[in-house]
Design an enzyme around this catalytic site. Structure first.
Site, PDB file in Angstrom:
ATOM      1  N   GLU A 191      43.637  40.322  33.940  1.00 56.77           N
ATOM      2  CA  GLU A 191      42.551  41.099  34.050  1.00 56.77           C
ATOM      3  C   GLU A 191      42.784  42.451  34.578  1.00 56.77           C
ATOM      4  OE1 GLU A 191      38.104  41.146  33.315  1.00 56.77           O
ATOM      5  OE2 GLU A 191      39.938  40.154  32.224  1.00 56.77           O
ATOM      6  N   ASP A 208      33.790  38.648  30.074  1.00 54.09           N
ATOM      7  CA  ASP A 208      34.613  40.176  29.726  1.00 54.09           C
ATOM      8  C   ASP A 208      35.333  40.166  28.344  1.00 54.09           C
ATOM      9  OD1 ASP A 208      35.369  42.883  29.828  1.00 54.09           O
ATOM     10  OD2 ASP A 208      36.907  42.282  31.499  1.00 54.09           O
ATOM     11  N   ASP A 265      33.322  43.743  40.571  1.00 56.15           N
ATOM     12  CA  ASP A 265      34.177  42.576  40.206  1.00 56.15           C
ATOM     13  C   ASP A 265      35.386  42.570  41.262  1.00 56.15           C
ATOM     14  OD1 ASP A 265      35.017  40.315  38.999  1.00 56.15           O
ATOM     15  OD2 ASP A 265      35.301  41.224  37.210  1.00 56.15           O
ATOM     16  N   HIS A 266      36.490  41.768  40.969  1.00 58.74           N
ATOM     17  CA  HIS A 266      37.565  41.657  41.683  1.00 58.74           C
ATOM     18  C   HIS A 266      38.116  42.826  42.375  1.00 58.74           C
ATOM     19  CE1 HIS A 266      38.841  37.698  39.810  1.00 58.74           C
ATOM     20  NE2 HIS A 266      38.070  38.048  38.940  1.00 58.74           N
ATOM     21  N   HIS A 291      42.016  34.057  32.949  1.00 60.79           N
ATOM     22  CA  HIS A 291      41.184  35.083  32.369  1.00 60.79           C
ATOM     23  C   HIS A 291      41.923  35.213  30.871  1.00 60.79           C
ATOM     24  CE1 HIS A 291      40.473  37.195  36.292  1.00 60.79           C
ATOM     25  NE2 HIS A 291      39.497  36.854  35.908  1.00 60.79           N
ATOM     26  N   ASN A 301      31.483  34.788  34.800  1.00 57.76           N
ATOM     27  CA  ASN A 301      31.963  36.079  34.514  1.00 57.76           C
ATOM     28  C   ASN A 301      32.403  36.181  32.954  1.00 57.76           C
ATOM     29  OD1 ASN A 301      31.658  36.694  37.283  1.00 57.76           O
ATOM     30  ND2 ASN A 301      33.636  37.169  37.530  1.00 57.76           N
ATOM     31  N   GLY A 308      35.367  33.010  32.117  1.00 63.45           N
ATOM     32  CA  GLY A 308      34.558  32.197  31.381  1.00 63.45           C
ATOM     33  C   GLY A 308      34.973  32.339  29.820  1.00 63.45           C
ATOM     34  N   HIS A 330      35.111  32.044  37.297  1.00 59.05           N
ATOM     35  CA  HIS A 330      35.751  33.113  36.472  1.00 59.05           C
ATOM     36  C   HIS A 330      36.470  32.696  35.301  1.00 59.05           C
ATOM     37  CE1 HIS A 330      35.947  35.645  40.501  1.00 59.05           C
ATOM     38  NE2 HIS A 330      34.843  35.574  40.013  1.00 59.05           N
ATOM     39  N   ASP A 377      38.452  39.656  46.202  1.00 62.58           N
ATOM     40  CA  ASP A 377      39.601  38.768  45.869  1.00 62.58           C
ATOM     41  C   ASP A 377      40.636  38.833  46.640  1.00 62.58           C
ATOM     42  OD1 ASP A 377      41.044  37.173  44.439  1.00 62.58           O
ATOM     43  OD2 ASP A 377      41.041  38.179  42.502  1.00 62.58           O
TER      44      ASP A 377
END
Length: 334
Positions: free
Chosen positions: A160, A265, A87-88, A204, A263, A243, A241, A122
């Site tokens: 995040e 989380d 990820d990022h 996020h 994504n 989500g 992103h 990112d």
């Protein structure tokens, strides 16, 4: 996925237990699993006591690779295709990215495929041209292995993995047709294996309805801008992103516009915790000491505080939320 009008949810994992919850959910509904590790999540996977120095990030490299190997080893038993993603990765975290790529190259040399399925850069906080230029450099290195590069333009708000973008200027939360076209013109001659996390107000975390102004229709405009120039409809593969907590209508509009991955989380973090919370509330009288419970002062409680008992409750709760994530993205569940 884009051709069939659905997207795959990708779930951040920090332990083998959370990986197992995603694998179990995907296997239960016969869908591919997408597991991803953030830099902080990867460090946690390896063990928070390990060194993870700035400029080296050796703990995060180790954890991400350990997670990828773990998933690779157990995935065949679940009988489904599995993708593993990082990820990022901001500019300051590039040593982590470099370390994972080195592991990919070593695995590719031995096995004919990379260790990971995809990686995300990112660099959205950098000037746009620099962002795209660095992505191009890395895509050239990834292309011979058929590795997918996910890149971000515009900034995802909120907090995040320790990165706080809650105060970012609102115009940074929305990409433009010119932004996406530059990415296409720069990256597509190198490899078609790239996706774009274009910003359309994404944030996020989870917020009250109305506090986040998503504009997924922007993704349609980006497709309409480039499509006629390259000769086919919906040339972009987009990633959604932030989500968690999004309205179903916004998710569906984004999928219709070419989102192929979303994504998740925050929602699965809560689901994992809620499984434990419900277990504790149901068995509270058996969890106040090793001996003594409502059945008697001398009764042992080992069968209740055994981690396999309550961790499993967390896994089951997260599993069910993962299945919901597939349904949100219009996945063709049998």
């Amino acid at each position: 996925a884009k051709a069939k009008g659905f997207a795959l949810p990708s779930f951040n994992c920090t332990t083998s237990s959370s990986c197992n919850a995603v694998l179990e959910a995907a296997a239960k509904i016969g869908m591919p699993a997408y597991i991803q590790f953030s830099e902080g999540g990867a460090a946690f996977f390896a063990g928070k006591s390990l060194p993870n120095d700035k400029g080296k990030l050796q703990g995060s490299i180790l954890g991400a690779c350990a997670g990828a190997h773990y998933v690779r080893n157990v995935a065949p038993a679940y009988g489904i295709p599995v993708l593993v993603h990082s990820d990022h990765c901001a500019k300051k975290l590039l040593p982590w990215f470099d370390g994972m790529l080195e592991a990919d190259e070593a695995y590719f040399k031995a096995n004919g495929e990379p260790l990971f399925s995809s990686h995300m850069l990112d660099l959205s906080e950098e000037p746009h041209e620099e962002n795209v230029g660095i992505c191009a450099k890395y895509l050239k290195r990834m292309a011979p292995m058929d590795l997918i590069l996910e890149m971000e333009i515009g900034i995802t708000g909120g907090v995040e993995d320790g990165v706080d973008n809650s105060g970012v200027a609102k115009d940074k939360l929305y990409s433009t047709p010119e932004d996406t076209e530059l990415v296409w013109n720069t990256l597509s001659p190198i490899s078609p294996m790239f996706t774009i996390a274009a910003a359309f107000g994404n944030v996020h975390g989870v917020y009250k309805p109305g506090n986040v102004k998503l504009q997924p229709e922007l993704l349609h405009k980006f497709q309409q801008n480039l499509g006629p120039k390259v000769g086919y409809e919906k040339p972009f593969f987009f990633v959604f992103h932030g989500g968690s907590g999004s309205e179903k209508a916004d998710i569906h509009t984004a999928v219709d516009a070419g989102v192929v991955k979303m994504n998740v989380d925050t929602d699965t973090q809560w689901a994992y915790w809620e499984g434990l919370l419900k277990f504790y509330k149901a068995k509270e009288g058996y969890l106040q000491g090793q001996i003594g419970n409502p059945e008697g002062e001398d009764k042992p409680n080992k069968s209740y505080y055994d981690p396999r008992k309550w961790v499993r409750c967390s896994e089951e709760s997260m599993r069910d939320r993962v299945i919901e994530g597939f349904k949100d993205l219009k996945a063709p569940i049998p």
